[in-house]
Design a protein around this motif. Structure first.
Motif, PDB file in Angstrom:
ATOM      1  N   GLU A 143     -20.601  28.816 -14.596  1.00 23.42           N
ATOM      2  CA  GLU A 143     -19.520  29.854 -14.356  1.00 23.42           C
ATOM      3  C   GLU A 143     -19.934  31.035 -15.176  1.00 23.42           C
ATOM      4  O   GLU A 143     -19.855  32.196 -14.722  1.00 23.42           O
ATOM      5  CB  GLU A 143     -18.194  29.649 -14.697  1.00 23.42           C
ATOM      6  CG  GLU A 143     -16.939  30.166 -14.422  1.00 23.42           C
ATOM      7  CD  GLU A 143     -17.114  30.275 -12.727  1.00 23.42           C
ATOM      8  OE1 GLU A 143     -16.815  31.173 -12.007  1.00 23.42           O
ATOM      9  OE2 GLU A 143     -17.281  29.205 -12.238  1.00 23.42           O
ATOM     10  N   ARG A 193     -22.576  32.768 -13.077  1.00 23.97           N
ATOM     11  CA  ARG A 193     -21.994  33.553 -11.927  1.00 23.97           C
ATOM     12  C   ARG A 193     -21.415  34.787 -12.760  1.00 23.97           C
ATOM     13  O   ARG A 193     -21.572  35.719 -12.051  1.00 23.97           O
ATOM     14  CB  ARG A 193     -20.947  32.912 -11.276  1.00 23.97           C
ATOM     15  CG  ARG A 193     -21.545  31.798 -10.322  1.00 23.97           C
ATOM     16  CD  ARG A 193     -20.482  30.800  -9.533  1.00 23.97           C
ATOM     17  NE  ARG A 193     -19.828  30.034 -10.400  1.00 23.97           N
ATOM     18  CZ  ARG A 193     -20.118  28.753 -10.203  1.00 23.97           C
ATOM     19  NH1 ARG A 193     -21.088  28.500  -9.815  1.00 23.97           N
ATOM     20  NH2 ARG A 193     -19.194  27.929 -10.978  1.00 23.97           N
ATOM     21  N   CYS A 215     -13.287  27.253 -14.526  1.00 27.15           N
ATOM     22  CA  CYS A 215     -14.380  26.399 -14.445  1.00 27.15           C
ATOM     23  C   CYS A 215     -13.828  25.254 -13.800  1.00 27.15           C
ATOM     24  O   CYS A 215     -14.593  24.162 -13.354  1.00 27.15           O
ATOM     25  CB  CYS A 215     -15.130  26.140 -15.415  1.00 27.15           C
ATOM     26  SG  CYS A 215     -14.476  25.472 -17.060  1.00 27.15           S
ATOM     27  N   ARG A 233     -12.246  34.055 -15.285  1.00 24.12           N
ATOM     28  CA  ARG A 233     -12.920  32.990 -14.377  1.00 24.12           C
ATOM     29  C   ARG A 233     -12.171  31.749 -14.619  1.00 24.12           C
ATOM     30  O   ARG A 233     -12.190  31.513 -16.039  1.00 24.12           O
ATOM     31  CB  ARG A 233     -14.418  33.265 -14.278  1.00 24.12           C
ATOM     32  CG  ARG A 233     -14.921  34.271 -13.795  1.00 24.12           C
ATOM     33  CD  ARG A 233     -16.265  34.259 -13.679  1.00 24.12           C
ATOM     34  NE  ARG A 233     -17.042  35.254 -13.041  1.00 24.12           N
ATOM     35  CZ  ARG A 233     -17.519  34.888 -11.942  1.00 24.12           C
ATOM     36  NH1 ARG A 233     -17.471  33.849 -11.051  1.00 24.12           N
ATOM     37  NH2 ARG A 233     -18.020  35.729 -11.061  1.00 24.12           N
ATOM     38  N   GLU A 240     -22.553  38.413 -11.051  1.00 21.23           N
ATOM     39  CA  GLU A 240     -21.408  39.018 -10.060  1.00 21.23           C
ATOM     40  C   GLU A 240     -20.402  39.828 -11.046  1.00 21.23           C
ATOM     41  O   GLU A 240     -20.192  40.901 -10.234  1.00 21.23           O
ATOM     42  CB  GLU A 240     -20.489  37.848  -9.633  1.00 21.23           C
ATOM     43  CG  GLU A 240     -21.230  36.995  -8.727  1.00 21.23           C
ATOM     44  CD  GLU A 240     -20.471  35.594  -8.201  1.00 21.23           C
ATOM     45  OE1 GLU A 240     -19.060  35.819  -8.522  1.00 21.23           O
ATOM     46  OE2 GLU A 240     -20.894  34.680  -7.868  1.00 21.23           O
TER      47      GLU A 240
END
Length: 245
Positions: free
Chosen positions: A162, A165, A141, A139, A169
């Motif tokens: 992040e 999340r 940010c 991921r 997720e």
């Protein structure tokens, strides 16, 4: 032991912060030297920056043949394979180190890095290192690397969001911080989110100490064999080696 940490970018303030983070976890007998090249990009954000950082990084390593181990302090593991071919002492990339440690404390981890431009390179490394089945996601940010040093940038909040999340997720059980500039945030983020948050600089320092204690060096049997003697021309003349090792 003498451990040389090379920040492949040219930002000296980041190098100093990396050195401080390394000394905070180093064993009493470990001498930390943190350096960066004089030539190259100010930060490494994507493939183009990476390739221009490698010559200066390798030159810093060649100038320190007495080091017991080296750490490449860029989460992309910039020039890692070339560095292992060049040096006999162990060379550890902070990205690979952090991912290894994540798998020892969690079944599943996610990486939180700076910008989306770095995600494909890090996804490639996740696959190359054999962690595809353990990594939920890489991921970003969307914080430029150099803004990590600016308290007014809001970087901490964006990284923390992040991570939240990633837990929701990706079902992440641990987080790997995908930039050396995030080194001083790991403990605070771990306490906030209640899961291991791993800084690659600290991970690489402890792995380097372990390899040194065990007397292990980079194998020169095949892929990491020393570079063959040949002519390097022009601006790369100094990169040539005198013998086949």
């Amino acid at each position: 032991m003498h451990l040389t940490i090379v920040n492949p970018n040219t930002t000296a303030s980041m190098t100093r912060a990396i050195g401080e983070a390394a000394r905070a976890v180093a064993a009493p007998g470990t001498v930390i030297e943190a350096v960066n090249p004089a030539h190259g990009p100010a930060s490494i954000e994507g493939y183009y920056d990476e390739v221009h950082a490698i010559p200066g990084m390798l030159a810093e390593m060649r100038a320190r043949p007495g080091a017991d181990a080296f750490v490449i302090a860029c989460f992309d593991d910039t020039g890692l394979e070339a560095a292992r071919s060049l040096m006999a002492a162990p060379v550890i990339g902070i990205g690979e180190a952090a991912m290894h440690l994540a798998t020892l404390v969690a079944g599943r981890f996610s990486v939180v890095t700076t910008l989306a431009v770095s995600v494909p390179a890090l996804e490639h490394n996740v696959h190359k290192y054999g962690f595809s089945h353990r990594c939920g996601r890489v991921r970003s940010c969307e914080v430029p690397v150099l803004e990590l040093e600016d308290p007014a940038s809001g970087a901490y909040g964006l990284i923390s969001a992040e991570i939240a999340r990633a837990r929701a997720e990706d079902r992440a059980e641990a987080i790997v911080l995908g930039c050396a500039g995030m080194a001083d945030l790991a403990a605070r983020l771990s306490a906030e989110h209640g899961i291991p948050v791993i800084d690659g600089v600290a991970a690489a320092v402890k792995l380097a100490e372990s390899l040194h204690a065990l007397g292990l060096k980079t194998s020169k049997a095949c892929g990491y064999a020393p570079p063959r003697a040949k002519t390097y021309s022009g601006m790369f003349a100094a990169a040539a080696v005198a013998t086949n090792g």
